[in-house]
Motif scaffolding. Structure first.
Motif, PDB file in Angstrom:
ATOM      1  N   LEU A 202       0.824  -1.206   0.000  1.00 61.34           N
ATOM      2  CA  LEU A 202       0.000   0.000   0.000  1.00 61.34           C
ATOM      3  C   LEU A 202       0.860   1.259   0.000  1.00 61.34           C
ATOM      4  N   ARG A 206       0.798   4.135  -2.906  1.00 61.92           N
ATOM      5  CA  ARG A 206       0.573   5.548  -2.585  1.00 61.92           C
ATOM      6  C   ARG A 206       1.732   6.415  -3.101  1.00 61.92           C
ATOM      7  N   VAL A 213      -5.325   5.876  -0.751  1.00 60.90           N
ATOM      8  CA  VAL A 213      -5.296   4.665   0.078  1.00 60.90           C
ATOM      9  C   VAL A 213      -5.904   5.010   1.433  1.00 60.90           C
ATOM     10  N   VAL A 218      -7.559   0.565  -1.702  1.00 61.02           N
ATOM     11  CA  VAL A 218      -6.966   1.455  -2.705  1.00 61.02           C
ATOM     12  C   VAL A 218      -8.085   1.860  -3.663  1.00 61.02           C
TER      13      VAL A 218
END
Length: 470
Positions: A202, A206, A213, A218
């Motif tokens: 994640l 990002r 996120v 997402v």
């Protein structure tokens, strides 16, 4: 071609082609965690499995084996070298395992990876039923989710990542980092072994793609509307039933006693079971054990280490060198310490059937899992499943996914050789009462959170997405 509601896409088919003694073709269930994990799922659905048969230039029509429809993918000799041995196992594998060995970056390997991923995606898109589900597995096929979505926007797509996902500082080295992230984000649900792996992914999304996120979701922008993608941990496990059945068999118990007898009935048997891979910490384990013998803290008459190292990727240079290093270390320790009746290390560079592995687990007083980095490590769970008497000790690297769940194991940092030595001594000297206090909660965890619980939780997440699509 008949379509299937549920399609698994993995690098390998769940069976291996073997030529029988009369030249006939025989298909045997493949060893390995993924097959063991998914076979029970596939038996209960209208499913198909897309994968490579394991031999270059082998062209096969789709066929049914053990009730599962199999869709073979053809790979040329060059594609095996560039896509599989090259990009998958000499670029992605070392990069995703904390660069324990240096990754190699070659543009022609990437090109082969894209080509082969497209072939898998096209096969899956062709066989999946309308509004069906495709579940893609592992690092060899990270581009497949996006490719399937482009071909079949009607289907629900899952992806499970069986190995670690690296921290952004390492991941950012990959020249094709953004393409891989977009490939994975083609899925509706992305599963990882550990919460930290999901966080790493994640973070990369990002920072690299600037997608929104929030928590585990997402938001992937699209031409008409954005699409939510769930990325979280679904720690994998084992099918415990065959282990529970085998430990009750008199012949398996007799074989365990025979193993102890053949080693001279030492007071303690230590066991390591690994693929021969530089991520598994085999060198560190052998070094620590050798030093304990040299220092007189352990004695060859009292303790034996059995090290099973099944052959792996024997055409990749790093693995050739690793085998040489380990075999040299084993020879030196045995040469220095063996007596006529006792051997310090029984080293076995071969794979064994499950019955023999269960006998080894039963014979072993201490299980050593000292991986430098491991997505999960199912061997740790297999050992626990066999310990019906609540005896035995698991020494477990904190850098395995299993360490997040198996908290009552003796945890180690395998890079700390002195700490590893102390942990081995603690395991060897542990009282039966303390073994029981540790093993009981470990077994409870493994038996309750088995492979069926894992697959059910992932499929439930996919079904929730599917319901939203409908």
């Amino acid at each position: 071609m008949d379509t299937a509601e549920f399609v698994v896409v993995a690098n390998r088919l769940p069976v291996d082609r073997v030529v029988g003694e009369h030249g006939e073709e025989i298909w045997r269930t493949s060893p390995g965690g993924l097959v063991a994990a998914l076979e029970p799922v596939m038996q209960n659905v209208d499913g198909a499995w897309v994968g490579w048969a394991g031999q270059a230039d082998l062209e096969l029509e789709p066929f049914v084996e053990d009730g599962i429809r199999l869709i073979p993918i053809v790979l040329s000799e060059e594609e095996v070298a560039e896509y599989y041995e090259g990009f998958a196992n000499d670029t992605i594998w070392p990069l995703y395992h904390d660069v324990i060995a240096p990754p190699q970056y070659h543009r022609e390997w990437w090109d082969a990876y894209v080509t082969v991923n497209r072939r898998f995606a096209e096969a899956a898109a062709a066989v999946v039923a309308e509004h069906g589900t495709v579940w893609v597995h592992d690092y060899q096929l990270q581009l497949v989710p996006e490719m399937v979505r482009a071909l079949r926007p009607d289907v629900t797509i899952g992806y499970f990542h069986h190995i670690p996902f690296p921290a952004h500082g390492l991941y950012a080295q990959l020249p094709w980092r953004d393409q891989v992230l977009r490939g994975l984000l083609g899925a509706d649900v992305i599963g990882f072994q550990r919460a930290q792996d999901a966080v790493n992914f994640l973070t990369a999304v990002r920072r690299r793609l600037q997608h929104e996120v929030k928590g585990s979701i997402v938001t992937v922008p699209g031409e008409s509307r954005s699409r939510p993608v769930l990325a979280k941990a679904f720690p994998i496990s084992i099918d415990t039933s065959p282990y529970l059945e085998l430990i009750e068999k008199p012949e398996v118990r007799a074989r365990a006693a025979e193993i102890r007898e053949s080693l001279g009935n030492p007071k303690r048997i230590l066991l390591g079971v690994d693929r021969l891979d530089y991520t598994k910490g085999i060198r560190h384990r052998i070094k620590a054990y050798g030093e304990l013998l040299a220092e007189g803290r352990l004695h060859v008459e009292d303790v034996t280490l059995i090290q099973v190292a099944s052959p792996s990727r024997e055409r990749v240079d790093a693995y050739v060198h690793l085998r040489d290093e380990i075999e040299l270390a084993v020879s030196r320790i045995n040469g220095d310490t063996d007596t006529m009746g006792h051997s310090a290390i029984r080293y076995l560079h071969q794979g064994f059937p499950r019955e023999e592995m269960v006998a080894l687990y039963l014979a072993a007083d201490v299980m050593l899992v000292t991986a430098l980095r491991d997505g999960m490590n199912l061997v740790a769970k297999e050992y626990i499943a066999t310990r019906a008497d609540n005896r035995g000790v698991l020494v477990l690297s904190e850098f395995t996914g299993a360490a997040d769940e198996l908290r009552r194991a003796v945890r180690v940092n395998p890079h700390d050789i002195e700490g590893l030595k102390d942990a081995i001594m603690a395991a060897v000297e542990m009282t039966p009462g303390e073994q029981g206090r540790r093993m009981r909660p470990l077994r409870k965890r493994v038996l309750e959170h088995d492979v069926n619980a894992w697959s059910s939780s992932f499929i439930k997440a996919l079904a929730e997405v599917h319901a939203r699509h409908a």
